[in-house]
Scaffold this motif. Sequence first.
Motif, PDB file in Angstrom:
ATOM      1  N   GLN A  21      -0.384  10.030  11.596  1.00  0.00           N
ATOM      2  CA  GLN A  21       0.104   9.907  10.219  1.00  0.00           C
ATOM      3  C   GLN A  21      -0.800   8.984   9.398  1.00  0.00           C
ATOM      4  O   GLN A  21      -1.155   9.294   8.256  1.00  0.00           O
ATOM      5  CB  GLN A  21       1.545   9.399  10.208  1.00  0.00           C
ATOM      6  CG  GLN A  21       2.528  10.389  10.777  1.00  0.00           C
ATOM      7  CD  GLN A  21       3.882   9.774  11.083  1.00  0.00           C
ATOM      8  OE1 GLN A  21       4.147   8.626  10.774  1.00  0.00           O
ATOM      9  NE2 GLN A  21       4.748  10.568  11.703  1.00  0.00           N
ATOM     10  N   MET A  22      -1.184   7.849   9.962  1.00  0.00           N
ATOM     11  CA  MET A  22      -2.048   6.907   9.242  1.00  0.00           C
ATOM     12  C   MET A  22      -3.449   7.500   9.055  1.00  0.00           C
ATOM     13  O   MET A  22      -4.086   7.286   8.028  1.00  0.00           O
ATOM     14  CB  MET A  22      -2.131   5.560   9.963  1.00  0.00           C
ATOM     15  CG  MET A  22      -0.817   4.785  10.033  1.00  0.00           C
ATOM     16  SD  MET A  22      -0.056   4.487   8.432  1.00  0.00           S
ATOM     17  CE  MET A  22       1.429   5.499   8.614  1.00  0.00           C
ATOM     18  N   LEU A  25      -3.321   9.767   6.171  1.00  0.00           N
ATOM     19  CA  LEU A  25      -3.267   9.009   4.910  1.00  0.00           C
ATOM     20  C   LEU A  25      -4.610   8.397   4.542  1.00  0.00           C
ATOM     21  O   LEU A  25      -5.009   8.411   3.382  1.00  0.00           O
ATOM     22  CB  LEU A  25      -2.223   7.892   5.004  1.00  0.00           C
ATOM     23  CG  LEU A  25      -0.776   8.347   4.977  1.00  0.00           C
ATOM     24  CD1 LEU A  25       0.135   7.210   5.408  1.00  0.00           C
ATOM     25  CD2 LEU A  25      -0.427   8.808   3.576  1.00  0.00           C
ATOM     26  N   ARG A  61       6.065   2.449  10.725  1.00  0.00           N
ATOM     27  CA  ARG A  61       5.289   3.239   9.778  1.00  0.00           C
ATOM     28  C   ARG A  61       5.092   2.468   8.472  1.00  0.00           C
ATOM     29  O   ARG A  61       4.000   2.431   7.916  1.00  0.00           O
ATOM     30  CB  ARG A  61       5.978   4.580   9.498  1.00  0.00           C
ATOM     31  CG  ARG A  61       5.190   5.510   8.616  1.00  0.00           C
ATOM     32  CD  ARG A  61       5.813   6.903   8.439  1.00  0.00           C
ATOM     33  NE  ARG A  61       7.207   7.006   8.750  1.00  0.00           N
ATOM     34  CZ  ARG A  61       7.698   7.441   9.932  1.00  0.00           C
ATOM     35  NH1 ARG A  61       6.869   7.794  10.904  1.00  0.00           N
ATOM     36  NH2 ARG A  61       8.997   7.521  10.131  1.00  0.00           N
ATOM     37  N   LEU A  65       1.532   1.367   7.105  1.00  0.00           N
ATOM     38  CA  LEU A  65       1.126   1.807   5.765  1.00  0.00           C
ATOM     39  C   LEU A  65       0.764   0.609   4.886  1.00  0.00           C
ATOM     40  O   LEU A  65      -0.218   0.639   4.148  1.00  0.00           O
ATOM     41  CB  LEU A  65       2.230   2.642   5.121  1.00  0.00           C
ATOM     42  CG  LEU A  65       1.938   3.145   3.714  1.00  0.00           C
ATOM     43  CD1 LEU A  65       0.647   3.949   3.666  1.00  0.00           C
ATOM     44  CD2 LEU A  65       3.108   3.966   3.206  1.00  0.00           C
ATOM     45  N   ARG A  69      -2.679  -0.120   2.923  1.00  0.00           N
ATOM     46  CA  ARG A  69      -2.720  -0.449   1.491  1.00  0.00           C
ATOM     47  C   ARG A  69      -3.425  -1.773   1.247  1.00  0.00           C
ATOM     48  O   ARG A  69      -4.208  -1.895   0.298  1.00  0.00           O
ATOM     49  CB  ARG A  69      -1.300  -0.508   0.933  1.00  0.00           C
ATOM     50  CG  ARG A  69      -0.652   0.842   0.790  1.00  0.00           C
ATOM     51  CD  ARG A  69       0.748   0.694   0.260  1.00  0.00           C
ATOM     52  NE  ARG A  69       1.390   1.969   0.081  1.00  0.00           N
ATOM     53  CZ  ARG A  69       2.684   2.168   0.176  1.00  0.00           C
ATOM     54  NH1 ARG A  69       3.504   1.153   0.433  1.00  0.00           N
ATOM     55  NH2 ARG A  69       3.191   3.359  -0.006  1.00  0.00           N
TER      56      ARG A  69
END
Length: 164
Positions: A21-22, A25, A61, A65, A69
């Motif tokens: 998932q990361m 992203l 998560r 995230l 960021r």
Amino acid sequence: MDSQDAVRRVYAASYRRLVVQMLALGGDQAEAEDAVQEAFVRAIGLGRRFARLDNPEAWLRTVALNQLRNRWRHLAIVQRRGGQVPGPAMVLELGPDHVALVAALATLAPDLRTVAVLHYVADRSVLQVARELDIPEGTVKSRLSRAREQLSLLLTEVEEHEHA
């Protein structure tokens, strides 16, 4: 179940999925893995509170995230101020001796490596190293002695191997 078991269980079930998932992203596998690892480190720091979370994977998560960021914000600042931040004055050219020394230092325990680098590379006195690390001078001396002994063995092996 104790807190470490909870983290292990969630790690086994979620680590790969979170990294994917990361990665989706951010586009960088190493950054994705770092962000997820940092999330698990923070989970360990939560102790029993982590085991009581309703959705530990969602919490991880969010932490991962946020790590991404923060990295992106940092990079944006560096890019904006790139001309203001002095860069390296020259490219370092490391010879085989330097490479061997860095490799040998990497094998030392962190406490030994730290005092060796501060004393021999940063040219700090034993007293200065002791003050910077907030440890007794005798501890610095004993760590330096152990570091020298281990480095001597490692660097002798490298030298013998190169001559063979």
